[in-house]
Design a protein around this motif. Structure first.
Motif, mmCIF file in Angstrom:
data_model
loop_
_atom_site.group_PDB
_atom_site.id
_atom_site.type_symbol
_atom_site.label_atom_id
_atom_site.label_comp_id
_atom_site.label_asym_id
_atom_site.label_seq_id
_atom_site.Cartn_x
_atom_site.Cartn_y
_atom_site.Cartn_z
ATOM 1 N N THR A 60 -84.576 -0.561 36.597
ATOM 2 C CA THR A 60 -82.987 -0.067 37.079
ATOM 3 C C THR A 60 -82.212 -1.447 37.663
ATOM 4 O OG1 THR A 60 -84.134 1.914 37.531
ATOM 5 C CG2 THR A 60 -82.068 1.292 38.796
ATOM 6 N N VAL A 61 -82.904 -2.445 38.158
ATOM 7 C CA VAL A 61 -82.471 -3.396 38.894
ATOM 8 C C VAL A 61 -81.676 -4.283 37.785
ATOM 9 C CG1 VAL A 61 -82.763 -5.466 40.301
ATOM 10 C CG2 VAL A 61 -84.056 -3.093 40.869
ATOM 11 N N LEU A 62 -82.559 -4.413 36.662
ATOM 12 C CA LEU A 62 -82.176 -5.382 35.685
ATOM 13 C C LEU A 62 -80.882 -4.781 35.052
ATOM 14 C CD1 LEU A 62 -85.128 -6.768 33.785
ATOM 15 C CD2 LEU A 62 -83.851 -7.631 35.896
ATOM 16 N N TRP A 63 -80.941 -3.239 34.726
ATOM 17 C CA TRP A 63 -79.680 -2.651 34.369
ATOM 18 C C TRP A 63 -78.441 -2.946 35.283
ATOM 19 C CZ3 TRP A 63 -80.390 -1.881 29.656
ATOM 20 C CH2 TRP A 63 -81.245 -1.181 29.076
ATOM 21 N N LEU A 64 -78.672 -2.911 36.508
ATOM 22 C CA LEU A 64 -77.304 -3.229 37.419
ATOM 23 C C LEU A 64 -76.934 -4.621 37.270
ATOM 24 C CD1 LEU A 64 -78.470 -1.154 40.476
ATOM 25 C CD2 LEU A 64 -76.570 -0.332 39.014
ATOM 26 N N GLN A 65 -77.877 -5.603 36.978
ATOM 27 C CA GLN A 65 -77.522 -7.037 36.651
ATOM 28 C C GLN A 65 -76.435 -7.234 35.397
ATOM 29 O OE1 GLN A 65 -78.385 -10.416 38.169
ATOM 30 N NE2 GLN A 65 -78.298 -8.896 39.763
ATOM 31 N N VAL A 66 -76.991 -6.453 34.666
ATOM 32 C CA VAL A 66 -76.408 -6.447 33.121
ATOM 33 C C VAL A 66 -75.029 -5.817 33.361
ATOM 34 C CG1 VAL A 66 -76.425 -5.451 30.804
ATOM 35 C CG2 VAL A 66 -78.530 -6.133 31.765
ATOM 36 N N ALA A 67 -75.006 -4.741 34.136
ATOM 37 C CA ALA A 67 -73.658 -4.212 34.486
ATOM 38 C C ALA A 67 -72.672 -5.075 35.290
ATOM 39 C CB ALA A 67 -73.936 -2.823 35.158
ATOM 40 N N ARG A 68 -73.271 -5.902 35.962
ATOM 41 C CA ARG A 68 -72.594 -6.603 36.637
ATOM 42 C C ARG A 68 -71.571 -7.507 35.729
ATOM 43 N NH1 ARG A 68 -73.613 -9.268 42.087
ATOM 44 N NH2 ARG A 68 -72.592 -11.393 41.977
ATOM 45 N N TYR A 69 -72.656 -8.155 34.962
ATOM 46 C CA TYR A 69 -71.976 -8.931 33.609
ATOM 47 C C TYR A 69 -71.016 -8.377 32.925
ATOM 48 C CZ TYR A 69 -72.481 -12.469 29.944
ATOM 49 O OH TYR A 69 -72.169 -13.485 28.856
ATOM 50 N N LEU A 70 -71.195 -7.029 32.665
ATOM 51 C CA LEU A 70 -70.272 -6.475 31.600
ATOM 52 C C LEU A 70 -69.013 -6.168 32.341
ATOM 53 C CD1 LEU A 70 -72.670 -3.722 29.964
ATOM 54 C CD2 LEU A 70 -71.971 -5.873 29.176
ATOM 55 N N VAL A 71 -69.054 -5.814 33.581
ATOM 56 C CA VAL A 71 -67.840 -5.434 34.504
ATOM 57 C C VAL A 71 -67.094 -6.814 34.453
ATOM 58 C CG1 VAL A 71 -67.060 -4.733 36.744
ATOM 59 C CG2 VAL A 71 -68.849 -3.347 35.296
ATOM 60 N N LYS A 72 -67.838 -7.612 34.981
ATOM 61 C CA LYS A 72 -66.949 -9.164 35.016
ATOM 62 C C LYS A 72 -66.169 -9.490 33.753
ATOM 63 C CE LYS A 72 -68.183 -13.364 37.183
ATOM 64 N NZ LYS A 72 -69.379 -14.442 37.678
ATOM 65 N N THR A 73 -67.085 -9.205 32.529
ATOM 66 C CA THR A 73 -66.364 -9.887 31.403
ATOM 67 C C THR A 73 -65.211 -8.974 31.114
ATOM 68 O OG1 THR A 73 -68.778 -10.450 30.563
ATOM 69 C CG2 THR A 73 -67.042 -10.135 29.092
ATOM 70 N N ARG A 74 -65.437 -7.815 31.234
ATOM 71 C CA ARG A 74 -64.230 -6.803 30.736
ATOM 72 C C ARG A 74 -63.005 -7.296 31.807
ATOM 73 N NH1 ARG A 74 -62.553 -4.036 26.540
ATOM 74 N NH2 ARG A 74 -61.752 -2.007 27.198
ATOM 75 N N LYS A 75 -63.210 -7.235 32.848
ATOM 76 C CA LYS A 75 -62.135 -7.487 33.774
ATOM 77 C C LYS A 75 -61.442 -8.768 33.545
ATOM 78 C CE LYS A 75 -62.657 -4.659 37.901
ATOM 79 N NZ LYS A 75 -63.214 -4.488 39.395
ATOM 80 N N GLU A 76 -62.458 -9.792 33.527
ATOM 81 C CA GLU A 76 -61.822 -11.194 33.515
ATOM 82 C C GLU A 76 -61.569 -11.661 32.112
ATOM 83 O OE1 GLU A 76 -64.539 -13.677 35.652
ATOM 84 O OE2 GLU A 76 -64.371 -12.410 37.630
ATOM 85 N N LYS A 77 -61.713 -10.820 31.360
ATOM 86 C CA LYS A 77 -61.854 -11.252 29.643
ATOM 87 C C LYS A 77 -62.149 -12.558 29.377
ATOM 88 C CE LYS A 77 -58.833 -7.762 28.615
ATOM 89 N NZ LYS A 77 -59.694 -6.767 28.108
ATOM 90 N N SER A 78 -63.502 -12.744 30.036
ATOM 91 C CA SER A 78 -64.293 -13.915 29.573
ATOM 92 C C SER A 78 -65.691 -13.871 29.764
ATOM 93 C CB SER A 78 -63.669 -15.254 30.541
ATOM 94 O OG SER A 78 -64.792 -15.896 30.930
ATOM 95 N N GLY A 79 -66.603 -14.162 28.724
ATOM 96 C CA GLY A 79 -67.866 -13.845 28.885
ATOM 97 C C GLY A 79 -68.428 -14.657 27.489
ATOM 98 N N GLY A 80 -69.841 -14.504 27.348
ATOM 99 C CA GLY A 80 -70.614 -15.184 26.283
ATOM 100 C C GLY A 80 -70.691 -14.474 25.146
ATOM 101 N N LEU A 81 -71.379 -14.856 24.049
ATOM 102 C CA LEU A 81 -71.323 -14.344 22.747
ATOM 103 C C LEU A 81 -71.702 -12.537 22.725
ATOM 104 C CD1 LEU A 81 -70.224 -15.532 20.139
ATOM 105 C CD2 LEU A 81 -72.846 -15.884 19.510
ATOM 106 N N SER A 82 -72.521 -12.277 23.412
ATOM 107 C CA SER A 82 -73.313 -10.996 23.457
ATOM 108 C C SER A 82 -72.224 -9.840 24.153
ATOM 109 C CB SER A 82 -74.533 -11.108 24.127
ATOM 110 O OG SER A 82 -74.395 -10.920 25.530
#
Ligand SMILES: CCCCCCCC/C=C\CCCCCCCCC/C=C/C(=O)SCCNC(=O)CCNC(=O)[C@H](O)C(C)(C)COP(=O)(O)OP(=O)(O)OC[C@H]1O[C@@H](n2cnc3c(N)ncnc32)[C@H](O)[C@@H]1OP(=O)(O)O
Ligand SMILES: Cc1cc2nc3c(=O)[nH]c(=O)nc-3n(C[C@H](O)[C@H](O)[C@H](O)COP(=O)(O)OP(=O)(O)OC[C@H]3O[C@@H](n4cnc5c(N)ncnc54)[C@H](O)[C@@H]3O)c2cc1C
Length: 659
Positions: A436-458
């Motif tokens: 669960t804790v790892l899912w929330l880490q992933v979500a943090r990355y996804l939200v950040k990417t979607r909002k900031e329009k910047s992130g890695g290949l995946s």
């Protein structure tokens, strides 16, 4: 005269007229023909050693005897390393994981943590000088180490760890302390009785300031007597659901002094005067966990392959009930319900492996560039390793349990090997970051990417909007698009929930907590997309013969449809799926079950898992299930005499007591 080899007639029939070359699939999974040859040579080398065989099944030994016996075999295996026909690293990888190693050490290797975490921690966290000092000793097994991070009070929240390492500039030493009961290290594998060294994660204090958790090299036990050193309080934590010969332990420090040079200083340093030198990225000290998350994805997949092989072979041997009135009882595999239980996990083993291979490549690329000081790939590596570790372990645990249930009563026997396999796989849900804790880490990355329009290949798909009409196309490529729309859609829903919570007046952390259900769903959709994409793309890009491509494509299609049917609500919500599309996918799914069913045994045969590795009378190649179950029962200590002594002690007096 050649001895006739028994083969259950039903299994024999299943194996006739196989339309594809099983060996080609074996080579594909091994990573090439030479790798298959190497693996087989290694397996023969290890499994032919009589000293590595069990005199009695492990279940009948006491907790302490189990440990001692497995340690004996583990040490013997280490003695065999030098003469191994495969390279040292290759041999170690095979011996530490769920494949070959589990044929010998069925409930975990007492030395595993040394290779899986201690050496990787030294390599990832130690300077060149520190590696020169300890790595050779570690490779030569002059010292045996573990990775001691989790405490009685904290596992997830690393900033909350209590173990203190306070720098004393006068003596140029760190003083290690466990200030409370909850500060005791609790869980590290091999810590209880095996390891004499540990990489200990502790809060670093210097010049009166806490600089966060850092790795320290600490000697725990005397190298000759193995007695704990002064101030070291160490022991084993007791029996667990599984992995019982991996002696997980506890560890406390009573003002233990270690030289300054035992802070592993590759990323951050404490100078002699106590000045702290920061790392380029504060999460670099978490690198050992990232490595293990990556290899765990491969490991749970091997465990799943074992479970599916056992259940599939058994389901083709087992005949039960009546399908057509008056006919012979059918193989249970002929029930569509049984195919629905077993063919999705069978297909999943391919999807997970191909995704884990991609992750392994990313790990190596990212690691190489981080060695050059370039941290750009780290967030993507962290995001993807969390996502796949969580997805593969949780799905594999569910699938393994389904495989067990698919074997009816016999699946409940210890000797079926399902309990051990489940014990291993379900542990992976918890260790190396609770899912669960790892899912929330992933979500943090996804939200950040979607909002900031910047992130890695995946996560690039969260930045590049899909162009063109949003119709539903049910080819594999079309289905990948549906998964992508779901992944984007669920991130948007989670973001909307976060914004909604903010509007309600929640502080950011509360807004986050109150959006957790949506955030986790988004993270899971992202992980699924990665597996589905890996599966479809890998088959497109591989050089396979037409018959092998055909069967793997069917498995791929089955799997990607299975997940849609399982979570159709998300696809209705985010991917424009209509009732007619779902009905079409449903009928395609059952057609695929029927199409793959005749090849199920041939597919699991192509996993090339030796009977010793499967460790189950239900899954043996020859299908001699009933005889083997009887042979296993004969090993029970309760069957060594017709009347057990307890009868005379307890039962007879009761029978005579006229209650
Ligand atoms: C000779 C060699 C032979 C090799 C042989 C190898 C053989 C392999 C073969 C088979 C393998 C078989 C394996 C089976 C055996 C396995 C045994 C397992 C033993 C188990 C061991 C353990 O469990 S060890 C303990 C593990 N513990 C955890 O995982 C703890 C979980 N918690 C965390 O990771 C973190 O606390 C958490 C991520 C939850 C958050 O951390 P926190 O400090 O609170 O960070 P936060 O403030 O939230 O900051 C977030 C910020 O940081 C980024 N970030 C977090 N973590 C990382 C990371 N690891 N890497 C990079 N970045 C990270 C995060 O994304 C945030 O970034 P921003 O959003 O702020 O940009
Ligand atoms: C078999 C096994 C082997 C292990 N080996 C090692 C080892 O070698 N070395 C080592 O250091 N450790 C080891 N561990 C410990 C392991 O890493 C931890 O158990 C794991 O990280 C989970 O931490 P925890 O036990 O504190 O769980 P907790 O964090 O207390 O979790 C309890 C519950 O709280 C939830 N939760 C916690 N935080 C949050 C949050 N922020 N948001 C939402 N929910 C939350 C979790 O999802 C979970 O449901 C091992 C554990 C096991 C089971």
């Amino acid at each position: 005269m050649t001895k006739e080899i028994y083969e259950n007639p039903d299994l024999k029939k299943e194996r006739q007229n196989c339309p594809f070359n099983k060996e080609e699939i074996t080579n594909f999974l091994d990573g090439g023909k030479e790798k298959t040859t190497e693996r087989r040579q290694l397996e023969t080398y290890i499994l032919s050693d009589e000293q590595l065989k069990d005199a009695v099944p492990m279940e009948y030994l006491s907790h302490a005897d189990k440990y001692a016996e497995e340690l004996r075999k583990s040490c013997l295996l280490m003695h065999k390393l030098a003469d191994s026909p495969a390279g040292q690293v290759q041999t170690l990888r095979a011996l530490m994981g769920a494949g070959l190693g589990s044929a010998i050490l069925k409930e975990g290797n007492p030395i595993a943590l040394h290779y899986v975490m201690f050496i990787p921690a030294l390599m990832g966290q130690g300077t060149v000088e520190q590696q020169a000092k300890w790595l050779e000793k570690a490779y030569n097994l002059n010292i045996i180490g573990t990775y001691a991070q989790t405490e009685l009070g904290h596992g997830t929240f690393l900033r909350g760890l209590e173990t203190k390492a306070t720098y004393d500039p006068v003596t140029k030493e760190f003083v290690l302390e466990s200030p409370s009961l909850t500060a005791y290290k609790w869980w590290p594998g091999s810590l209880g009785k095996t390891a004499n060294y540990a990489v200990v994660m502790a809060q670093l204090y210097t010049k009166g300031k806490c600089e966060g958790i850092h790795p320290f090299m600490v000697q725990l036990r005397d190298e000759e007597t193995h007695e704990p050193l002064p101030g070291i309080l160490v022991g084993e934590i007791g029996p667990k659901l599984g992995m019982n010969t991996n002696d997980n332990g506890y560890l406390g420090f009573d003002k233990v002094r270690i030289p300054r040079e035992q802070l592993l200083m590759k990323h951050s340093q404490v100078l002699e005067d106590g000045t702290y030198v920061k790392p380029t990225n504060s999460k670099l000290s978490y690198g050992t966990m990232v490595f293990v998350r990556v290899v765990v994805c491969q490991d749970v997949t091997v465990n799943l392959r074992k479970a599916v092989t056992i259940a599939t072979r058994y389901s083709c041997v087992r005949r039960q009930s009546e399908l057509k009135p008056g006919d012979r009882e059918p193989q249970v595999m002929d029930y569509q319900a049984q195919q629905h239980k077993l063919l999705p996990p069978l297909a999943a083993t391919f999807g997970f492996q191909l995704a884990a291979d991609h992750l392994w490549n990313l790990y190596n690329t990212a690691n190489n560039s981080m060695e050059q000081g370039d941290m750009e790939l780290l967030p993507d590596l962290h995001g993807l390793s969390c996502a796949l570790k969580a997805l593969c372990s949780s799905e594999a645990a569910n699938f393994v349990e389904t495989c067990r249930q698919s074997c009816g009563g016999h699946g409940y026997m210890s000797c079926s090997n399902f309990p051990r396999i489940y014990g291993q796989v379900t542990a992976a849900i918890t260790y190396e970051g609770e899912n669960t804790v790892l899912w929330l880490q992933v979500a943090r990355y996804l939200v950040k990417t979607r909002k900031e329009k910047s992130g890695g290949l995946s996560v690039k798909y969260l930045i590049d909007e899909e162009k063109g009409p949003r119709t539903v196309d049910t080819t594999p490529e079309g289905i990948v698009k549906l998964y992508r729309r779901v992944a984007v859609g669920l991130v948007d829903i989670a973001i909307a929930e976060l914004e909604n919570n903010s509007r309600k007046g929640y502080a950011p952390h509360d807004a986050w907590n109150h959006a957790a259900v949506h955030l986790i769903k988004a993270a899971q959709a992202h992980a699924r997309l990665f597996v589905v994409e890996s599966f479809v793309d890998s088959l497109k890009g591989s050089r396979l013969s037409a018959p092998v491509r055909a069967i793997l494509s069917q498995l791929c299609e089955l799997f990607i449809i299975y997940w849609i049917l399982d979570r159709s609500g998300d696809f209705f919500l985010c991917a424009n799926l209509k009732k007619e599309d779902l009905l079409q996918l449903n009928s395609k799914y059952v057609q695929l079950l029927a199409a793959i069913r005749p090849q199920a045994v041939n597919i699991v045969d192509s996993f090339d898992l030796r009977d010793e590795i499967l460790g189950s009378p239900l899954g043996c190649w020859d299908g001699n299930v009933y005889q083997r179950l009887f042979d296993e029962a004969a090993k029970s200590p309760l069957n060594q005499k017709n009347v057990h002594e307890s009868f005379h002690k307890y039962l007879k007096p009761l029978l005579k007591s006229n209650l």
